[in-house]
Scaffold this active site. Sequence first.
Site, PDB file in Angstrom:
ATOM      1  N   ARG A 138       0.834  -1.216   0.000  1.00 39.01           N
ATOM      2  CA  ARG A 138       0.000   0.000   0.000  1.00 39.01           C
ATOM      3  C   ARG A 138       0.863   1.259   0.000  1.00 39.01           C
ATOM      4  O   ARG A 138       0.468   2.294  -0.510  1.00 39.01           O
ATOM      5  CB  ARG A 138      -0.952  -0.028   1.210  1.00 39.01           C
ATOM      6  CG  ARG A 138      -1.720   1.255   1.435  1.00 39.01           C
ATOM      7  CD  ARG A 138      -3.038   1.063   2.165  1.00 39.01           C
ATOM      8  NE  ARG A 138      -3.003   0.200   3.320  1.00 39.01           N
ATOM      9  CZ  ARG A 138      -2.420   0.513   4.494  1.00 39.01           C
ATOM     10  NH1 ARG A 138      -1.797   1.662   4.640  1.00 39.01           N
ATOM     11  NH2 ARG A 138      -2.449  -0.343   5.496  1.00 39.01           N
ATOM     12  N   TYR A 144     -15.819  16.071 -16.843  1.00 42.05           N
ATOM     13  CA  TYR A 144     -16.223  14.696 -16.594  1.00 42.05           C
ATOM     14  C   TYR A 144     -17.256  14.640 -15.457  1.00 42.05           C
ATOM     15  O   TYR A 144     -17.068  15.249 -14.414  1.00 42.05           O
ATOM     16  CB  TYR A 144     -14.994  13.835 -16.260  1.00 42.05           C
ATOM     17  CG  TYR A 144     -15.384  12.438 -15.905  1.00 42.05           C
ATOM     18  CD1 TYR A 144     -16.092  11.657 -16.816  1.00 42.05           C
ATOM     19  CD2 TYR A 144     -15.101  11.895 -14.668  1.00 42.05           C
ATOM     20  CE1 TYR A 144     -16.506  10.381 -16.504  1.00 42.05           C
ATOM     21  CE2 TYR A 144     -15.513  10.608 -14.338  1.00 42.05           C
ATOM     22  CZ  TYR A 144     -16.217   9.866 -15.266  1.00 42.05           C
ATOM     23  OH  TYR A 144     -16.631   8.602 -14.952  1.00 42.05           O
ATOM     24  N   ASP A 179      -6.759  18.232 -15.846  1.00 45.62           N
ATOM     25  CA  ASP A 179      -7.070  16.852 -16.229  1.00 45.62           C
ATOM     26  C   ASP A 179      -6.611  16.703 -17.674  1.00 45.62           C
ATOM     27  O   ASP A 179      -7.184  17.293 -18.591  1.00 45.62           O
ATOM     28  CB  ASP A 179      -8.584  16.610 -16.086  1.00 45.62           C
ATOM     29  CG  ASP A 179      -8.976  15.167 -16.403  1.00 45.62           C
ATOM     30  OD1 ASP A 179      -8.250  14.508 -17.168  1.00 45.62           O
ATOM     31  OD2 ASP A 179     -10.026  14.710 -15.904  1.00 45.62           O
ATOM     32  N   LYS A 203      -7.639   5.254 -19.556  1.00 42.77           N
ATOM     33  CA  LYS A 203      -7.974   5.617 -20.943  1.00 42.77           C
ATOM     34  C   LYS A 203      -6.787   5.370 -21.881  1.00 42.77           C
ATOM     35  O   LYS A 203      -6.428   4.243 -22.114  1.00 42.77           O
ATOM     36  CB  LYS A 203      -8.466   7.060 -20.982  1.00 42.77           C
ATOM     37  CG  LYS A 203      -9.463   7.421 -19.883  1.00 42.77           C
ATOM     38  CD  LYS A 203     -10.734   6.591 -19.903  1.00 42.77           C
ATOM     39  CE  LYS A 203     -11.678   7.036 -18.779  1.00 42.77           C
ATOM     40  NZ  LYS A 203     -12.805   6.187 -18.594  1.00 42.77           N
TER      41      LYS A 203
HETATM   42  N1  PLP Z   1     -11.330  12.392 -16.171  1.00 48.34           N
HETATM   43  C1  PLP Z   1     -11.856  12.202 -17.395  1.00 48.34           C
HETATM   44  C2  PLP Z   1     -11.674  13.268 -18.435  1.00 48.34           C
HETATM   45  C3  PLP Z   1     -12.561  11.035 -17.689  1.00 48.34           C
HETATM   46  O1  PLP Z   1     -13.097  10.872 -18.913  1.00 48.34           O
HETATM   47  C4  PLP Z   1     -12.722  10.057 -16.673  1.00 48.34           C
HETATM   48  C5  PLP Z   1     -13.485   8.819 -16.940  1.00 48.34           C
HETATM   49  O2  PLP Z   1     -14.137   8.675 -17.951  1.00 48.34           O
HETATM   50  C6  PLP Z   1     -12.162  10.289 -15.417  1.00 48.34           C
HETATM   51  C7  PLP Z   1     -11.474  11.466 -15.203  1.00 48.34           C
HETATM   52  C8  PLP Z   1     -12.339   9.289 -14.303  1.00 48.34           C
HETATM   53  O3  PLP Z   1     -11.472   8.205 -14.481  1.00 48.34           O
HETATM   54  P1  PLP Z   1     -11.784   6.690 -14.000  1.00 48.34           P
HETATM   55  O4  PLP Z   1     -12.958   6.212 -14.780  1.00 48.34           O
HETATM   56  O5  PLP Z   1     -10.499   5.982 -14.293  1.00 48.34           O
HETATM   57  O6  PLP Z   1     -12.076   6.736 -12.542  1.00 48.34           O
END
Ligand code: PLP
Length: 379
Positions: free
Chosen positions: A51, A103, A175, A200
């Site tokens: 961890r 998101y 992000d 992704k």
């Molecule tokens: N940020 C963006 C732009 C996303 O498209 C996503 C998920 O689709 C996330 C964050 C969240 O990521 P996770 O699904 O790996 O928790």
Amino acid sequence: MASELRPETVSVHVGNEADPATGAVAPPIHLATTFRHGPAGERVAGYEYQREGNPTNDRLREALAALEGGATASTFASGMAAISGLLECLPNGARVLIPDDCYTGLRMVCAEFLPERGIEAVMIDMADLDAVRAACAKGVDLLWIETPSNPKMKVCDIAALAEIGHAHEAIVVADNTFATPLLQRPLALGADVVMHSTTKYFGGHSDVLGGALVFAKDDALAQKVAHRLHVTGATLAPFSAWLILRGCRSLGARMAMHCANARAVADFLAAHPAIERVNYPGLASHAGHGVAAKQMRDFGGMLSIELRGGREAALAMAGKLRVFTNATSLGGCESLVEHRASVEGPNPRSPQNLLRMSVGLEHVDDLIADLRQALDGVG
Ligand code: PLP
């Protein structure tokens, strides 16, 4: 070695160095949860308990930091765990600015959980710098950037926002999931932290969940986030770290093809009479094209479309696609399509006529043929 090399080379090599114990060219996966230590807890090779860190995860942290040009990185069990891991480090009563298009998960955390700690999250059009200045003047502790944004593909000026945020001593976070460091490097443009859903493009094969925060400096915030992660335990599993690290190796090649395919798809859709609008920053008609061209190497593999025939037309088109799969998520080899309003919960923000597309690595002619047949007869 990272600083003088191009990102494609960094993504192949950093964190992927041959195993010093065996010479193996592919890194080993260390699954151990615990590491031998001395009688008084003396660490033998720097590790104690999974961890708190393990060698496979450390390779990935090194790769992510090098690719984003950061000093250090923390990896998490998902992108949402990374987002939460950062927001949880804010003091009670903080004020956060988030994009009006972002998101859904970020929006949900801000709406459902931050108020419990007296944290106010204000949604704002980050492309409107005057509006951001005015909102910052009322106080800001953290300014969240997402560009291009999910799902409307809005673009905002990272350097300008970092300057505004820093004038108010805010933490500036970007992000960078849609662009990846192959196309855009927010830390070089002034951001303090880059966030990724490594689920992704980094993973790249729709088979691993992960998240990361990369910090420009190994400062008090980076250390607080790392400490909190080690204690609270949203740790990335070593096998997941290994899959994401493997994804790094082909990230440059994949991103080049995602971009080329998405551009061709965007051009085709922009010329189709059933489509009202194509949201792709590579199109000269896109409101953020100039800013995107300034801060991105290429425009990415994501786009969204808005159909003239409204919700019905969008659902009809999505239902007829055969090469594109109806599924959530993005950044994998396969092309995906999603009617976002249907999956955003009780208060969807996406327009009902919008479909989001993650353009994959299939032959572009097959993608366009699929889109053409799906649009046939769709009003
Ligand atoms: N940020 C963006 C732009 C996303 O498209 C996503 C998920 O689709 C996330 C964050 C969240 O990521 P996770 O699904 O790996 O928790």
